[in-house]
Design a protein around this motif. Structure first.
Motif, PDB file in Angstrom:
ATOM      1  N   ASN A   1      23.939-101.612 -73.961  1.00  0.00           N
ATOM      2  CA  ASN A   1      23.400-102.594 -73.007  1.00  0.00           C
ATOM      3  C   ASN A   1      24.496-103.464 -72.397  1.00  0.00           C
ATOM      4  N   LEU A   2      25.617-103.560 -73.089  1.00  0.00           N
ATOM      5  CA  LEU A   2      26.666-104.505 -72.674  1.00  0.00           C
ATOM      6  C   LEU A   2      27.671-103.790 -71.773  1.00  0.00           C
ATOM      7  N   GLN A   3      27.223-103.445 -70.596  1.00  0.00           N
ATOM      8  CA  GLN A   3      28.028-102.634 -69.696  1.00  0.00           C
ATOM      9  C   GLN A   3      29.163-103.401 -69.018  1.00  0.00           C
ATOM     10  N   ASP A   4      29.137-104.720 -69.058  1.00  0.00           N
ATOM     11  CA  ASP A   4      30.213-105.512 -68.458  1.00  0.00           C
ATOM     12  C   ASP A   4      31.235-105.986 -69.483  1.00  0.00           C
TER      13      ASP A   4
ATOM     14  N   GLU B   1      20.904-125.275 -84.809  1.00  0.00           N
ATOM     15  CA  GLU B   1      19.452-125.105 -84.702  1.00  0.00           C
ATOM     16  C   GLU B   1      19.139-123.646 -84.351  1.00  0.00           C
ATOM     17  N   LEU B   2      18.078-123.094 -84.928  1.00  0.00           N
ATOM     18  CA  LEU B   2      17.720-121.700 -84.639  1.00  0.00           C
ATOM     19  C   LEU B   2      17.436-121.480 -83.159  1.00  0.00           C
ATOM     20  N   SER B   3      17.025-122.548 -82.478  1.00  0.00           N
ATOM     21  CA  SER B   3      16.727-122.444 -81.054  1.00  0.00           C
ATOM     22  C   SER B   3      17.946-122.731 -80.179  1.00  0.00           C
ATOM     23  N   PHE B   4      19.095-122.987 -80.835  1.00  0.00           N
ATOM     24  CA  PHE B   4      20.291-123.333 -80.064  1.00  0.00           C
ATOM     25  C   PHE B   4      20.574-122.257 -79.017  1.00  0.00           C
ATOM     26  N   GLY B   5      20.772-122.697 -77.795  1.00  0.00           N
ATOM     27  CA  GLY B   5      21.063-121.776 -76.702  1.00  0.00           C
ATOM     28  C   GLY B   5      19.879-121.451 -75.825  1.00  0.00           C
ATOM     29  N   SER B   6      18.668-121.681 -76.335  1.00  0.00           N
ATOM     30  CA  SER B   6      17.479-121.252 -75.590  1.00  0.00           C
ATOM     31  C   SER B   6      17.291-122.022 -74.290  1.00  0.00           C
ATOM     32  N   ASN B   7      17.874-123.228 -74.189  1.00  0.00           N
ATOM     33  CA  ASN B   7      17.750-124.010 -72.956  1.00  0.00           C
ATOM     34  C   ASN B   7      18.948-123.873 -72.029  1.00  0.00           C
ATOM     35  N   PHE B   8      19.968-123.145 -72.472  1.00  0.00           N
ATOM     36  CA  PHE B   8      21.194-123.063 -71.690  1.00  0.00           C
ATOM     37  C   PHE B   8      21.215-121.793 -70.835  1.00  0.00           C
ATOM     38  N   THR B   9      20.192-121.623 -70.038  1.00  0.00           N
ATOM     39  CA  THR B   9      20.051-120.371 -69.291  1.00  0.00           C
ATOM     40  C   THR B   9      21.060-120.229 -68.162  1.00  0.00           C
ATOM     41  N   SER B  10      21.743-121.320 -67.784  1.00  0.00           N
ATOM     42  CA  SER B  10      22.751-121.242 -66.721  1.00  0.00           C
ATOM     43  C   SER B  10      24.162-121.132 -67.278  1.00  0.00           C
TER      44      SER B  10
ATOM     45  N   PRO C   1      22.252-118.327 -84.329  1.00  0.00           N
ATOM     46  CA  PRO C   1      20.878-118.613 -83.888  1.00  0.00           C
ATOM     47  C   PRO C   1      20.320-117.562 -82.923  1.00  0.00           C
ATOM     48  N   GLU C   2      19.044-117.279 -83.092  1.00  0.00           N
ATOM     49  CA  GLU C   2      18.366-116.323 -82.221  1.00  0.00           C
ATOM     50  C   GLU C   2      18.248-116.842 -80.786  1.00  0.00           C
ATOM     51  N   GLY C   3      18.357-118.167 -80.631  1.00  0.00           N
ATOM     52  CA  GLY C   3      18.200-118.748 -79.302  1.00  0.00           C
ATOM     53  C   GLY C   3      19.237-118.303 -78.304  1.00  0.00           C
ATOM     54  N   ILE C   4      20.359-117.736 -78.784  1.00  0.00           N
ATOM     55  CA  ILE C   4      21.380-117.333 -77.831  1.00  0.00           C
ATOM     56  C   ILE C   4      20.949-116.127 -76.996  1.00  0.00           C
ATOM     57  N   ARG C   5      19.834-115.498 -77.351  1.00  0.00           N
ATOM     58  CA  ARG C   5      19.343-114.381 -76.526  1.00  0.00           C
ATOM     59  C   ARG C   5      19.011-114.830 -75.111  1.00  0.00           C
ATOM     60  N   ARG C   6      18.854-116.146 -74.914  1.00  0.00           N
ATOM     61  CA  ARG C   6      18.518-116.662 -73.590  1.00  0.00           C
ATOM     62  C   ARG C   6      19.750-116.860 -72.701  1.00  0.00           C
ATOM     63  N   LEU C   7      20.921-116.615 -73.244  1.00  0.00           N
ATOM     64  CA  LEU C   7      22.159-116.825 -72.470  1.00  0.00           C
ATOM     65  C   LEU C   7      22.431-115.624 -71.572  1.00  0.00           C
ATOM     66  N   LYS C   8      21.555-115.397 -70.637  1.00  0.00           N
ATOM     67  CA  LYS C   8      21.626-114.200 -69.802  1.00  0.00           C
ATOM     68  C   LYS C   8      22.821-114.202 -68.854  1.00  0.00           C
TER      69      LYS C   8
ATOM     70  N   GLN D   1      20.536-109.288 -83.347  1.00  0.00           N
ATOM     71  CA  GLN D   1      20.170-108.391 -82.258  1.00  0.00           C
ATOM     72  C   GLN D   1      20.157-109.099 -80.907  1.00  0.00           C
ATOM     73  N   SER D   2      20.188-110.411 -80.933  1.00  0.00           N
ATOM     74  CA  SER D   2      20.227-111.164 -79.679  1.00  0.00           C
ATOM     75  C   SER D   2      21.440-110.798 -78.839  1.00  0.00           C
ATOM     76  N   PHE D   3      22.516-110.343 -79.490  1.00  0.00           N
ATOM     77  CA  PHE D   3      23.727-110.012 -78.746  1.00  0.00           C
ATOM     78  C   PHE D   3      23.474-108.946 -77.679  1.00  0.00           C
ATOM     79  N   GLN D   4      22.571-107.999 -77.975  1.00  0.00           N
ATOM     80  CA  GLN D   4      22.358-106.907 -77.028  1.00  0.00           C
ATOM     81  C   GLN D   4      21.681-107.352 -75.745  1.00  0.00           C
ATOM     82  N   GLU D   5      21.184-108.591 -75.710  1.00  0.00           N
ATOM     83  CA  GLU D   5      20.534-109.102 -74.520  1.00  0.00           C
ATOM     84  C   GLU D   5      21.471-109.918 -73.633  1.00  0.00           C
TER      85      GLU D   5
END
Length: 434
Positions: A319-322, A240-249, A265-272, A290-294
């Motif tokens: 951005n990916l300093q770690d 799903e394009l939103s896959f990952g958007s709810n997995f913030t933990s 999926p763009e939703g992985i940008r929420r995997l902070k 581009q979600s990877f950079q987040e």
């Protein structure tokens, strides 16, 4: 006189021992249940424990003789109890040869109804218990899981080659479950949508089976997940394009070694908070997102062996300093290696091999303080390598630049003593001199 005192004292000790022994083995009735007065345990639950274990280890195992007080002075390895409302109850049952004295399953191990009478179980696990899919194929029971709905928190099958069939849908009623691990078994079929009902899950590991079909959208409800590992299966279709958007933990996401396809999926940008992301060895396409950079907490990212295409220029790598491990090999990438890549100061491994990258290699890569492996072989890179002899010496064969026909190294940076020796360890292997 002293002998009489010694004899009397011995008799006294013997009487005390017999008295205590009589208390241990004395059984009395309380609300219809027979319990031990010293280590009180409901007799029906004790018998159910013996019956359940016997189903797994064989009929020759006589629990009532070997372990008359499993929650007291004769504990069983892998069985743990808790005191609830004045009675001992079985809360943990681990079956399988984890330790030398663990309960070892027989070649005819099976589930019996006794297992589901242990209705205080919080943790249930099986390790290497069901061996052979040919001689003794076993499926996960399809019913009675509702009996554990208010108690079971951890459920695991590890390394059970003889465990076959599908995940039964009633598993979804285990509303208190926090960990579901089905690792390296012979399970098949599609993932049931009922897994989405396990809203308290923190760990969902289904790796090393033969699951097929798509990742069900219902898993979006698992908002407490810390670990999701579906690697080494036969999953397919797009996410799903939103896959990952709810997995913030989420801390770990591993979907590698499947047949997943479509865009990442763009939703992985929420995997902070994710520290490990592995999407390697699938069929993803559509370029790097581009979600990877987040994903600023990333320590390891593996996207290798996908027909992804595209280039590296659209992502702010700084951005990916770690980030410590970055594997982007065999993706069909084109274009140049961006100058922002050497800004990832903690990078230890950089794999860009087996792509179609072109242009010159930045000398800044040699200054990365932690870099231990740099693979750029199998590309269309051009120009001169401007690294020092010390860099080649430090990296050895962990610097791979061969199969870049228009790439060369500067022989003048190699000391005369090295160039006159027969050893080539200080040269970039497989690269010609300019």
């Amino acid at each position: 006189m002293e002998n009489v005192l010694v004899i009397n004292r011995s008799l006294l000790h013997l009487l005390l021992f017999l008295l205590i022994g009589s208390l241990v083995f004395c059984e009395c009735e309380d609300d219809g249940d027979q319990v031990s007065s010293v280590s009180p345990m409901v007799k029906e639950e004790q018998d159910a424990l013996y019956g359940a274990i016997q189903g797994f280890v064989g009929n020759s195992w006589n629990g009532s003789d070997l372990y008359p007080d499993p929650c007291g002075w004769t504990p069983i390895q892998g069985v743990y109890c808790d005191l609830v409302d004045g009675f001992w109850h079985i809360t943990v049952l681990n079956i399988g040869l984890v330790f030398d004295n663990s309960l070892q399953c027989s070649t005819e191990a099976k589930f019996t109804h006794h297992l589901f009478e242990l209705n205080h179980l919080r943790s249930l696990s099986f390790f290497n218990c069901f061996f052979s899919p040919r001689d003794n194929p076993i499926t996960i029971p399809s019913s009675n899981w509702e009996r554990f709905s208010n108690s079971l928190e951890s459920f695991e099958f590890r390394s059970n080659g003889g465990l076959i069939g599908e995940i039964p849908a009633p598993i979804g009623c285990l509303k208190r479950l926090q960990s579901l691990v089905l690792l390296d078994n012979g399970l098949t079929g599609e993932l049931p949508i009922e897994l989405g009902n396990l809203v308290n899950l923190k760990q969902l590991v289904l790796a090393g089976n033969k699951f097929t079909g798509q990742v069900p959208p219902s898993l979006a409800g698992l908002t407490k997940l810390l670990i999701m590992d579906f690697s080494r299966n036969n999953l397919s279709g797009p996410l799903e394009l939103s896959f990952g958007s709810n997995f913030t933990s989420l801390l770990k996401l591993d979907l590698s070694n499947n047949g997943l396809e479509g865009k990442i999926p763009e939703g992985i940008r929420r995997l902070k908070n994710v520290t490990l992301l592995d999407l390697g060895r699938n069929k993803f396409s559509g370029g790097l997102t581009q979600s990877f950079q987040e994903l600023v907490s990333l320590k390891e990212m593996v996207i290798s062996s996908n027909p992804l295409g595209g280039d590296l220029m659209g992502i702010q790598w700084e951005n990916l300093q770690d980030l410590e491990i970055l594997d982007l090999s065999n993706l069909g990438l084109t274009g140049m290696i961006p100058e922002s890549m050497p800004e990832m100061k903690k990078l230890r491994y950089l794999g860009l091999n087996d792509n179609n990258l072109s242009g010159n290699l930045s000398p800044k890569l040699a200054s990365l303080p932690c870099l231990g492996a740099l693979y750029i072989n199998g590309n269309n890179l051009t120009g001169k390598l401007v690294f020092s002899e010390g860099f080649y010496k430090k990296m050895g064969r962990r610097f791979r630049a061969w199969n870049n026909s228009k790439l060369c190294y500067q022989p003048q940076v190699i000391s005369s003593s090295s160039s006159s020796s027969s050893s080539s360890s200080h040269f970039p292997n497989g690269v010609k001199a300019c």
